[in-house]
Design a protein around this motif. Structure first.
Motif, PDB file in Angstrom:
ATOM      1  N   UNK A  75      -6.556   3.553   4.371  1.00  0.00           N
ATOM      2  CA  UNK A  75      -7.696   3.556   3.459  1.00  0.00           C
ATOM      3  C   UNK A  75      -7.455   4.494   2.272  1.00  0.00           C
ATOM      4  N   UNK A  76      -6.844   5.636   2.537  1.00  0.00           N
ATOM      5  CA  UNK A  76      -6.551   6.587   1.470  1.00  0.00           C
ATOM      6  C   UNK A  76      -5.547   5.991   0.479  1.00  0.00           C
ATOM      7  N   UNK A  77      -4.516   5.308   1.025  1.00  0.00           N
ATOM      8  CA  UNK A  77      -3.526   4.670   0.160  1.00  0.00           C
ATOM      9  C   UNK A  77      -4.160   3.549  -0.657  1.00  0.00           C
ATOM     10  N   UNK A  78      -5.077   2.825  -0.030  1.00  0.00           N
ATOM     11  CA  UNK A  78      -5.760   1.746  -0.751  1.00  0.00           C
ATOM     12  C   UNK A  78      -6.548   2.288  -1.943  1.00  0.00           C
TER      13      UNK A  78
ATOM     14  N   UNK B 253       0.817  -1.217   0.000  1.00  0.00           N
ATOM     15  CA  UNK B 253       0.000   0.000   0.000  1.00  0.00           C
ATOM     16  C   UNK B 253       0.851   1.269   0.000  1.00  0.00           C
ATOM     17  N   UNK B 254       2.156   1.111   0.247  1.00  0.00           N
ATOM     18  CA  UNK B 254       3.029   2.278   0.249  1.00  0.00           C
ATOM     19  C   UNK B 254       2.863   3.139   1.469  1.00  0.00           C
ATOM     20  N   UNK B 255       2.653   2.531   2.642  1.00  0.00           N
ATOM     21  CA  UNK B 255       2.497   3.268   3.892  1.00  0.00           C
ATOM     22  C   UNK B 255       3.503   2.738   4.903  1.00  0.00           C
ATOM     23  N   UNK B 256       3.724   3.516   5.941  1.00  0.00           N
ATOM     24  CA  UNK B 256       4.638   3.089   6.998  1.00  0.00           C
ATOM     25  C   UNK B 256       3.898   2.211   8.008  1.00  0.00           C
ATOM     26  N   UNK B 257       4.617   1.382   8.804  1.00  0.00           N
ATOM     27  CA  UNK B 257       3.966   0.512   9.793  1.00  0.00           C
ATOM     28  C   UNK B 257       3.179   1.253  10.872  1.00  0.00           C
ATOM     29  N   UNK B 258       3.457   2.553  11.066  1.00  0.00           N
ATOM     30  CA  UNK B 258       2.709   3.310  12.065  1.00  0.00           C
ATOM     31  C   UNK B 258       1.624   4.177  11.432  1.00  0.00           C
TER      32      UNK B 258
END
Length: 387
Positions: free
Chosen positions: A21-24, A9-14
């Motif tokens: 949801x926005x990245x999805x 998803x291109x997000x960090x673990x935190x």
């Protein structure tokens, strides 16, 4: 595209749930098979959906972070519900399908197997278990089933011990830290499995997960924390209930062994046989005796129902065994959806004795129909056979 859900998803673990949801939404728009030119769009889109499903579910995300991607995928591959530390069963079913109805920790259920294979101390994170369901029976009359009723009954069930307050030991008992688990309530072992070297965390058998040992047990409940006691309860029986159906009284079963909610009480309902009516689902059947003249000429008679007497027109020429349907005069259907029907089956009753006037009238009737009769050979028997 990396297999790690966060990288997918291109997000960090935190990242927050909103950020995930926005990245999805951004990734889904980019790789949706209907709009993307990427030859692997369909496979990537499936991975994006899976990543979003796991990372937006609090329990699943915690399990994923704790176990890591590979172990989490292995757990799901083998049918374990990793979001509950393995206690959720297989195929999405709630509860341990091999653990029985009760609330104890006895037996090697699916949760134990998960802990042995994947470790992680799942028992320590479990929510308190619900108490065991209890079952009893209740017999009511057909009138009770027709009208609905409120019934009191008495059962014997486990109750918290008044002497020790459910602790299993008296207040005067000396408490010491369990030397087996050093007060943690759990013991941890490392073992080699087909999936590699893993850690196994289980409930301490010596202190049963309490972390503490006591110098004596309660003499009233013998350390169980519960005693069997009679209680009187009241249950609402709905109108239209059928024999063989079960009522559930939530929270009236056995207490939980670890502070969770009580189990439920299941009440199996049976209905006494009725002197006049036979029940078939929501319908009733009644046998109506009438005389030969009533059958021939017709008549207005009173028919009993569970709601009182009802006038019924017997048509002229009614045959013995003929059945008439009275709509809406049967049993009420559950949840107020009308009533069944009452089926009235007519039975012509032949008199056992005739006076001279009745005999003469019947002889005339038979002769007018062209019957040759000999009274001495049993005119009554002939009439009886004919009808």
């Amino acid at each position: 595209m990396s297999e790690d859900f966060y990288d997918i998803l291109g997000v960090s673990p935190d990242a927050s749930t909103d950020e995930i949801k926005q990245a999805y939404r951004k990734k889904a728009t980019e790789y949706h098979p209907d709009v993307s030119d990427d030859p692997d769009a369909e496979e990537k889109f499936k991975k994006i959906q899976k990543a979003k499903q796991v990372l937006t579910d609090e329990d699943k995300r915690q399990a994923y972070d704790r176990m890591g991607h590979d172990r989490y995928e292995q757990a799901e591959k083998h049918g374990f519900d990793a979001s509950d530390g393995g206690a959720g069963g297989m195929g999405g079913m709630g509860g341990d399908p091999f653990g029985g109805m009760g609330g104890g920790n006895v037996g090697g259920g699916l949760g134990d197997l998960f802990e042995q294979v994947f470790g992680g101390g799942g028992r320590g994170r479990r929510r308190p278990q619900k108490g065991r369901n209890l079952r009893t029976g209740l017999e009511i009359t057909l009138e009770d089933a027709y009208e609905g009723t409120e019934r009191q009954f008495t059962i014997e069930r486990p109750e918290e011990c008044d002497v020790c307050g459910g602790e299993g030991y008296p207040p005067s008992a000396d408490a010491t830290t369990c030397p087996e688990c050093h007060g943690r309530g759990q013991v941890t072992q490392v073992q080699q499995t087909p999936l590699g070297r893993v850690q196994q965390t289980t409930t301490c058998r010596r202190c049963q997960g309490e972390g503490t040992l006591y110098s004596e047990t309660c003499g009233e409940c013998r350390g169980e924390g519960y005693v069997r006691r009679e209680v009187t309860l009241t249950v609402e029986v709905p109108a239209g209930i059928q024999g063989g159906q079960t009522l559930r009284m939530e929270g009236e079963g056995a207490p939980s062994p670890d502070g969770g909610p009580r189990g439920d009480l299941l009440i199996d309902v049976s209905i006494e046989e009725h002197d006049e009516f036979e029940r078939e689902g929501d319908d009733l059947r009644y046998r109506l005796p009438i005389s030969f003249p009533q059958a021939v000429f017709g008549d207005t008679v009173e028919v009993p129902t569970l709601d009182g007497e009802l006038e019924f027109e017997i048509p002229a020429g009614t045959q013995s065994g003929e059945t008439f349907r009275l709509e809406g005069e049967g049993m009420p259907r559950l949840r107020g959806r009308g009533h069944g029907d009452l089926f009235v089956q007519v039975q012509i009753v032949t008199p056992e004795k005739l006076n001279d006037e009745q005999r003469e009238a019947l002889e005339s009737f038979a002769e007018a129909g062209g019957d040759e009769i000999e009274v001495k050979e049993g005119f009554f028997e002939k009439i009886k056979r004919a009808f």
